[in-house]
Motif scaffolding. Structure first.
Motif, PDB file in Angstrom:
ATOM      1  N   ARG A  54      39.814  40.438 -21.572  1.00 35.62           N
ATOM      2  CA  ARG A  54      39.387  39.054 -21.543  1.00 35.62           C
ATOM      3  C   ARG A  54      38.656  38.772 -20.244  1.00 35.62           C
ATOM      4  O   ARG A  54      38.758  39.507 -19.282  1.00 35.62           O
ATOM      5  CB  ARG A  54      40.589  38.120 -21.657  1.00 35.62           C
ATOM      6  N   LYS A  55      37.944  37.671 -20.231  1.00 35.52           N
ATOM      7  CA  LYS A  55      37.343  37.233 -18.987  1.00 35.52           C
ATOM      8  C   LYS A  55      38.429  37.048 -17.946  1.00 35.52           C
ATOM      9  O   LYS A  55      39.526  36.607 -18.243  1.00 35.52           O
ATOM     10  CB  LYS A  55      36.628  35.891 -19.189  1.00 35.52           C
ATOM     11  N   SER A  56      38.109  37.400 -16.712  1.00 33.63           N
ATOM     12  CA  SER A  56      39.075  37.251 -15.634  1.00 33.63           C
ATOM     13  C   SER A  56      38.689  36.092 -14.744  1.00 33.63           C
ATOM     14  O   SER A  56      37.685  35.432 -14.940  1.00 33.63           O
ATOM     15  CB  SER A  56      39.137  38.532 -14.794  1.00 33.63           C
ATOM     16  N   MET A  57      39.502  35.858 -13.721  1.00 28.52           N
ATOM     17  CA  MET A  57      39.255  34.786 -12.768  1.00 28.52           C
ATOM     18  C   MET A  57      38.334  35.237 -11.644  1.00 28.52           C
ATOM     19  O   MET A  57      37.994  34.457 -10.780  1.00 28.52           O
ATOM     20  CB  MET A  57      40.594  34.338 -12.183  1.00 28.52           C
ATOM     21  N   ILE A  58      37.880  36.507 -11.666  1.00 32.76           N
ATOM     22  CA  ILE A  58      37.142  37.038 -10.526  1.00 32.76           C
ATOM     23  C   ILE A  58      35.868  36.247 -10.280  1.00 32.76           C
ATOM     24  O   ILE A  58      35.621  35.747  -9.184  1.00 32.76           O
ATOM     25  CB  ILE A  58      36.805  38.529 -10.749  1.00 32.76           C
ATOM     26  N   ASP A  90      43.924  16.471 -20.076  1.00 33.70           N
ATOM     27  CA  ASP A  90      44.556  17.494 -20.913  1.00 33.70           C
ATOM     28  C   ASP A  90      44.214  18.904 -20.455  1.00 33.70           C
ATOM     29  O   ASP A  90      44.819  19.876 -20.908  1.00 33.70           O
ATOM     30  CB  ASP A  90      44.125  17.328 -22.381  1.00 33.70           C
ATOM     31  N   VAL A  91      43.225  19.028 -19.576  1.00 37.72           N
ATOM     32  CA  VAL A  91      42.844  20.339 -19.056  1.00 37.72           C
ATOM     33  C   VAL A  91      43.702  20.632 -17.830  1.00 37.72           C
ATOM     34  O   VAL A  91      43.615  19.931 -16.823  1.00 37.72           O
ATOM     35  CB  VAL A  91      41.352  20.370 -18.682  1.00 37.72           C
ATOM     36  N   PRO A  92      44.561  21.660 -17.869  1.00 39.76           N
ATOM     37  CA  PRO A  92      45.468  21.935 -16.740  1.00 39.76           C
ATOM     38  C   PRO A  92      44.723  22.205 -15.441  1.00 39.76           C
ATOM     39  O   PRO A  92      43.590  22.713 -15.431  1.00 39.76           O
ATOM     40  CB  PRO A  92      46.236  23.183 -17.205  1.00 39.76           C
ATOM     41  N   ALA A  93      45.380  21.883 -14.334  1.00 38.87           N
ATOM     42  CA  ALA A  93      44.766  22.032 -13.017  1.00 38.87           C
ATOM     43  C   ALA A  93      44.511  23.489 -12.652  1.00 38.87           C
ATOM     44  O   ALA A  93      43.676  23.778 -11.784  1.00 38.87           O
ATOM     45  CB  ALA A  93      45.641  21.370 -11.959  1.00 38.87           C
ATOM     46  N   ASP A  94      45.212  24.416 -13.286  1.00 36.53           N
ATOM     47  CA  ASP A  94      45.036  25.829 -12.949  1.00 36.53           C
ATOM     48  C   ASP A  94      43.880  26.475 -13.707  1.00 36.53           C
ATOM     49  O   ASP A  94      43.626  27.675 -13.543  1.00 36.53           O
ATOM     50  CB  ASP A  94      46.325  26.604 -13.233  1.00 36.53           C
ATOM     51  N   CYS A  95      43.165  25.689 -14.504  1.00 32.87           N
ATOM     52  CA  CYS A  95      42.046  26.220 -15.282  1.00 32.87           C
ATOM     53  C   CYS A  95      40.726  26.000 -14.552  1.00 32.87           C
ATOM     54  O   CYS A  95      40.520  24.953 -13.930  1.00 32.87           O
ATOM     55  CB  CYS A  95      41.972  25.541 -16.642  1.00 32.87           C
ATOM     56  N   GLY A  96      39.850  26.967 -14.638  1.00 38.30           N
ATOM     57  CA  GLY A  96      38.546  26.850 -14.007  1.00 38.30           C
ATOM     58  C   GLY A  96      37.459  27.447 -14.871  1.00 38.30           C
ATOM     59  O   GLY A  96      37.651  28.493 -15.502  1.00 38.30           O
ATOM     60  N   TYR A 118      39.035  30.557 -17.347  1.00 37.56           N
ATOM     61  CA  TYR A 118      40.337  31.222 -17.253  1.00 37.56           C
ATOM     62  C   TYR A 118      41.345  30.246 -16.676  1.00 37.56           C
ATOM     63  O   TYR A 118      41.015  29.389 -15.850  1.00 37.56           O
ATOM     64  CB  TYR A 118      40.207  32.451 -16.350  1.00 37.56           C
ATOM     65  N   CYS A 119      42.601  30.380 -17.119  1.00 39.07           N
ATOM     66  CA  CYS A 119      43.692  29.551 -16.614  1.00 39.07           C
ATOM     67  C   CYS A 119      44.760  30.449 -16.005  1.00 39.07           C
ATOM     68  O   CYS A 119      45.338  31.292 -16.695  1.00 39.07           O
ATOM     69  CB  CYS A 119      44.308  28.706 -17.729  1.00 39.07           C
TER      70      CYS A 119
END
Length: 290
Positions: free
Chosen positions: A2-6, A30-36, A238-239
């Motif tokens: 999967r796509k990563s956070m890199i 509704d979008v969690p804070a840990d998602c970017g 990614y979250c």
């Protein structure tokens, strides 16, 4: 895979100072804070800009000298590295008129808090890319042009990115696809597929599964039937604390953005997708799904 956070992390390092908190909104909340999730775009004057959503705030940035003399009709990143004061990006872009694909090599460095482009070079690598509307980079490079979908193998002889001859995967109906981005690779053996997500002119949000061994075998799932027709760019991110979910950043040609959260990215359902409008970007340009 999967796509990563890199890649998201590298962009955040570059634009972190530009984070802008948003007004409270139940839908956006509704979008969690840990998602970017981030996208890149070129304005009509050739200036490149970044826009994204992370920590429940928007982020945007432009670097002096990060320009091209033309606006790519399509763009994808195929390699990246860096840290808080350096980024290196290898990309493919397609010219809007000359029919070529170009390798774009970019490097930026930050000194005393100021970013400076130290490399920004586009080099022709292959003809036959006229009328390219969309590129998506997964196990292969996928290209949408006219009514057709193609794929290419990418190799690096002597470190130089090289594209194979195209394989035609489908020859009809792909002119109704407005956006397309690689999500993940799933399955094993002859059942292994690249999963791509995108939007259509009829308003659908849709997933396609392209069999790697038999690429003309393409199945699809409609996640949502309406509401997505105006988007011309769709990026998936990614979250960190919600690894089964995914944020989606959608942008219109008129310069508005929306963000969504899909709580289960692999369930083939869109009933759990929530989110809403981020409002005007403050700029218009050609944005590319990532």
């Amino acid at each position: 895979m999967r796509k990563s956070m890199i890649t998201v992390g590298l962009v955040v390092a570059a634009v972190g100072s530009a984070l802008t908190a948003l007004p409270a909104s139940a839908a956006v909340g509704d979008v969690p804070a840990d998602c970017g999730t981030f996208t890149t775009a070129y304005k009509s004057n050739g200036q490149r800009t970044y826009y994204g959503y992370q920590n429940q705030a928007t982020a945007s940035e432009e670097y002096p000298g990060d320009t091209l003399p033309w606006v790519p009709s399509a763009q994808q990143q195929w390699g990246a590295a860096g840290d808080t004061d350096l980024f290196i990006s290898s990309e493919i872009v397609t010219h809007p008129t000359d029919g070529y694909a170009y390798s774009l090599e970019r490097r930026g460095e930050r000194t005393n808090g100021v970013w400076k482009m130290t490399k920004n070079v586009a080099t022709r690598i292959k003809s036959g890319f006229a009328n390219t509307r969309i590129l998506a980079n997964g196990s292969y490079l996928y290209r949408v042009a006219g009514t057709a979908l193609y794929r290419y193998t990418i190799t690096y002889p002597n470190g130089v990115p090289t594209l194979s001859a195209p394989t035609t995967l489908a020859s009809t109906a792909w002119d109704t696809v407005n956006t397309l981005t690689y999500e993940r690779t799933e399955g094993t053996g002859s059942a292994q597929v690249d999963v791509l997500i995108g939007t259509k002119s009829n308003g659908q949000l849709k997933e396609w599964r392209i069999n790697l061994a038999t690429p003309t075998s393409i199945t699809s799932t409609v996640l949502q039937t309406t509401g997505w027709a105006s988007f011309t760019s769709l990026s998936s991110g990614y979250c960190q604390n919600h690894p089964n979910g995914r944020p989606l950043l959608a942008i219109t040609a008129a310069g508005a953005a929306s963000v969504y959260f899909d709580a289960n990215a692999t369930d083939k359902l869109g009933t759990d997708i929530k989110g809403g409008s981020l409002g005007s970007l403050g700029w218009t340009g050609k944005a590319y799904g990532q």
